[in-house]
Write an enzyme that holds these catalytic residues in place. Structure first.
Site, PDB file in Angstrom:
ATOM      1  N   SER A  32       0.799  -1.231   0.000  1.00 23.57           N
ATOM      2  CA  SER A  32       0.000   0.000   0.000  1.00 23.57           C
ATOM      3  C   SER A  32       0.828   1.277   0.000  1.00 23.57           C
ATOM      4  O   SER A  32       0.282   2.365  -0.170  1.00 23.57           O
ATOM      5  CB  SER A  32      -0.969   0.017   1.185  1.00 23.57           C
ATOM      6  OG  SER A  32      -0.267   0.182   2.400  1.00 23.57           O
ATOM      7  N   LYS A  75       1.125   5.009   6.616  1.00 23.84           N
ATOM      8  CA  LYS A  75       0.430   5.866   5.651  1.00 23.84           C
ATOM      9  C   LYS A  75       0.998   7.280   5.691  1.00 23.84           C
ATOM     10  O   LYS A  75       1.707   7.668   6.601  1.00 23.84           O
ATOM     11  CB  LYS A  75      -1.077   5.953   5.975  1.00 23.84           C
ATOM     12  CG  LYS A  75      -1.814   4.632   5.890  1.00 23.84           C
ATOM     13  CD  LYS A  75      -1.979   4.177   4.465  1.00 23.84           C
ATOM     14  CE  LYS A  75      -2.796   2.920   4.362  1.00 23.84           C
ATOM     15  NZ  LYS A  75      -2.045   1.744   3.982  1.00 23.84           N
TER      16      LYS A  75
END
Length: 120
Positions: A32, A75
């Site tokens: 991701s 993230k």
């Protein structure tokens, strides 16, 4: 899930880690963040990210370790301009990874800032 599980110890250059307390590493799992640019490095499975756990108030664009409902997520941190809400951005070549919008119902915390990457 986010849980402490010491697998080994890793020597890290002082160029990455300038202090001795509040630092730990997390092994990357998943794709991701494979387009992220953290000091010139992206994040690939098996890499180690170095986390400064004392950094809990991120700015837009900081790469963080977030804990959401007990799950660890690496993230990019952003605050939505319109609402001021937290958005955790995936930077991936894989289109299945979408941004995560944090709501009041989420059990959310910033567990630290990514300060470096040790490639596998």
């Amino acid at each position: 899930f986010a849980e402490e599980n010491i697998e080994s110890y890793q020597k890290v250059s002082r160029a990455i880690v300038r202090k001795q307390s509040g630092i730990f590493a997390v092994k990357v799992d998943g794709d991701s963040m494979n387009k992220a640019n953290i000091g010139g490095d992206n994040l690939e499975p098996g890499d180690l990210v170095i986390i400064d756990s004392e950094y809990r108030d991120p700015n837009n664009g900081d790469y963080i370790l977030a804990i959401i409902n007990g799950c660890a997520n690496l993230k990019k941190f952003e605050r939505a301009k319109e609402t001021g809400g937290v958005v955790l951005v995936s930077e991936s070549k894989n289109p299945k990874h979408k941004s995560i919008y944090i709501s009041n119902a989420d059990d959310f915390m910033v567990n630290g800032k990514i300060i470096g990457v040790v490639k596998k």
